[in-house]
Design an enzyme around this catalytic site. Structure first.
Site, PDB file in Angstrom:
ATOM      1  CE1 TYR A   1     -22.315  76.523 -50.719  1.00 49.00           C
ATOM      2  CE2 TYR A   1     -23.000  78.066 -52.418  1.00 49.00           C
ATOM      3  CZ  TYR A   1     -22.031  77.273 -51.844  1.00 49.00           C
ATOM      4  OH  TYR A   1     -20.769  77.233 -52.367  1.00 49.00           O
TER       5      TYR A   1
ATOM      6  CB  CYS B   1     -25.755  88.825 -60.474  1.00 49.49           C
ATOM      7  SG  CYS B   1     -25.473  88.122 -62.087  1.00 49.49           S
TER       8      CYS B   1
ATOM      9  CG  ASN C   1     -29.471  88.505 -58.344  1.00 50.81           C
ATOM     10  OD1 ASN C   1     -29.715  88.570 -57.151  1.00 50.81           O
ATOM     11  ND2 ASN C   1     -29.113  87.379 -58.921  1.00 50.81           N
ATOM     12  N   GLY C   2     -30.905  87.446 -61.463  1.00 53.08           N
ATOM     13  CA  GLY C   2     -32.041  86.559 -61.685  1.00 53.08           C
ATOM     14  C   GLY C   2     -31.974  85.950 -63.061  1.00 53.08           C
TER      15      GLY C   2
ATOM     16  N   GLY D   1     -20.377  86.276 -57.068  1.00 54.88           N
ATOM     17  CA  GLY D   1     -19.892  86.135 -58.429  1.00 54.88           C
ATOM     18  C   GLY D   1     -18.490  86.646 -58.567  1.00 54.88           C
TER      19      GLY D   1
END
Length: 467
Positions: free
Chosen positions: A248, A6, A107-108, A32
């Site tokens: 990445y 996210c 986010n997570g 996302g």
């Protein structure tokens, strides 16, 4: 298959807050492509718009210019790692509780979601989604009785386990929170007199905001009335930042964990060249993820860098596509080799990672068909042997090729003459903070306990853990 999780963006006090949030999410689109949402506060009411798809498809001028009024805005883009792909699971998640209007973007991933859901349901909570983000909302509401919103958030975070960077819009307050280990990134900046938050600094660059610093692990930042205050949320814990951000996920022009992503990836490639030199005609990446490590490898080894694989920029990232059939089609369309560069050549491919190996195998087969004499591969991260439960939807352990297959066998499966992964010490030598990262996908040492034997994660019968 690698899926991202996210992206978060928030801004306080701007006359065109919704439009700034739109631009911030646009810059974070790589994090996302499933859904996007923006909520705003105009001093009396909270407004929202969410939808499935890309940012520019979800929002139009009517939303940004007329409907999403207010000088406080926060936005979220999502790829789910918990919760199915439905509009009701799009974030920010919005609730109204007594005199409070609360929106949460996350986010997570939490690792005790089921335990907390059962506890809250037994107390009378009714869940509307399958997201672990909703657990935060119910916990905040539970602890909001008789206390401040800051106290409620602190108590909620004391109950959860896992990785979380949060943006919370609560009436006229914009609140940023990062878990004690700092697994997921979150940064703070300034646009004139306005504070801004984002998952990555590339969102600041687009709106010309100044980067101030990262939100510290275990810190809660509250912006109210244009003033910023910092509170210690929970006791400090060892930093365990997700190193895959640097390998990445983050955009190369971002600062993540106070490190320049572009430089770190080049250094990983240079370290790889020292660990595993190859007598080859040239170095090439599979665009775009391998580009920067390939530059570093080329510069350190003296081998020329050639862009012998051309990317079609109108095809999205292959792992984002939810359909397997569509993903396979995208693999064929996304990259095409330059035929004149391949025949009779000894090729060294630099890639950022190998998950299942099937996509790379298809590409290597094509190079063989075009007459490549030798094909070697160097990977700028260690072998991925364990799933991630903190917000990256790596495949289950059974689908990770390196979990059960020795490196020589992986090379044979892909069709390579040789294969080398960057070592863990080499990876850590390539970043500034050597003891500050989570390496669980490489070594299985999960820093956030889940109650399993010896602190290891239960790798089977474990529900996928948000984006």
């Amino acid at each position: 298959m690698k899926r991202e999780y996210c992206g978060l963006f928030g801004i306080y006090g701007h006359q065109e807050a919704a439009r700034m949030a739109y631009f911030g999410l646009y810059a974070l689109q790589h994090r996302g492509q499933e859904s996007a949402g923006i909520v705003t506060w105009d001093g009396a009411a909270i407004r929202e718009h969410r939808g499935m798809g890309l940012v520019h498809d979800v929002f139009n001028e009517r939303h940004l210019g007329k409907e999403l009024k207010g000088q406080i805005a926060m936005g979220h883009i999502r790829y789910s790692t918990t919760g199915v792909s439905l509009i009701r699971n799009a974030q920010p998640f919005l609730v109204r509780f007594k005199d409070w209007h609360i929106a949460v973007g996350h986010n997570g991933n939490l690792v005790n979601t089921l335990e907390l859901r059962h506890e809250l349901e037994n107390e009378g909570s009714i869940f509307q989604t399958t997201m672990d983000t909703e657990v935060f909302v119910h916990l905040i509401a539970k602890y909001l009785n008789g206390g401040t919103i800051e106290e409620a958030i602190q108590k909620a975070c004391a109950k959860v386990r896992g990785a979380y960077s949060l943006l919370i819009l609560a009436n006229n307050k914009l609140i940023a929170v990062r878990d004690p280990h700092g697994v997921r990134p979150l940064v703070i900046g300034r646009l004139n007199d306005n504070y801004v938050f984002a998952s990555e600094t590339c969102a600041f660059d687009l709106i010309e905001a100044e980067y101030i610093r990262q939100v510290e692990p275990g810190e809660m930042i509250v912006v109210e009335g244009g003033r910023l205050s910092s509170l210690r949320l929970l006791e400090k814990a060892p930093k365990r930042q997700c190193i895959f951000e640097l390998i990445y996920f983050a955009r190369p022009d971002s600062m993540v964990f106070d490190e320049g992503v572009y430089e770190r990836r080049k250094t990983m490639g240079a370290t790889l060249a020292k660990e595993a030199p190859v007598d080859a005609d040239f170095v090439m990446p599979f665009p775009d993820s391998g580009n920067y490590a390939a530059v570093g490898y080329s510069q350190a080894s003296g081998l020329p860098l050639e862009l012998a694989m051309i990317r079609n920029h109108y095809v999205g990232r292959t792992f984002i596509q939810p359909s397997q059939d569509m993903r396979n089609f995208s693999v064929r369309v996304k990259l095409n080799p330059v035929r004149s560069m391949i025949e009779g050549k000894r090729i060294l491919i630099v890639e950022d990672s190998i998950v299942r190996g099937t996509t790379i195998r298809t590409r290597v087969k094509k190079l063989r068909e075009l007459g490549a004499r030798e094909i070697h591969m160097r990977v700028s991260c260690p072998a991925i042997r364990f799933p991630c439960f903190y917000g990256i939807d790596f495949s289950s352990k059974g689908e990770l090729i390196a979990a059960t297959t020795p490196v020589p066998d992986i090379a044979r499966f892909i069709g390579l003459d040789s294969l080398h992964y960057l070592s863990v010490p080499g990876l850590l030598d390539s970043v500034n903070e050597k003891d500050a990262h989570c390496l669980a996908c490489f070594d299985g040492n999960y820093p956030i306990a889940t109650g399993c034997h010896q602190g290891k994660m239960c790798l089977e019968n474990e529900s996928k853990v948000t984006g």
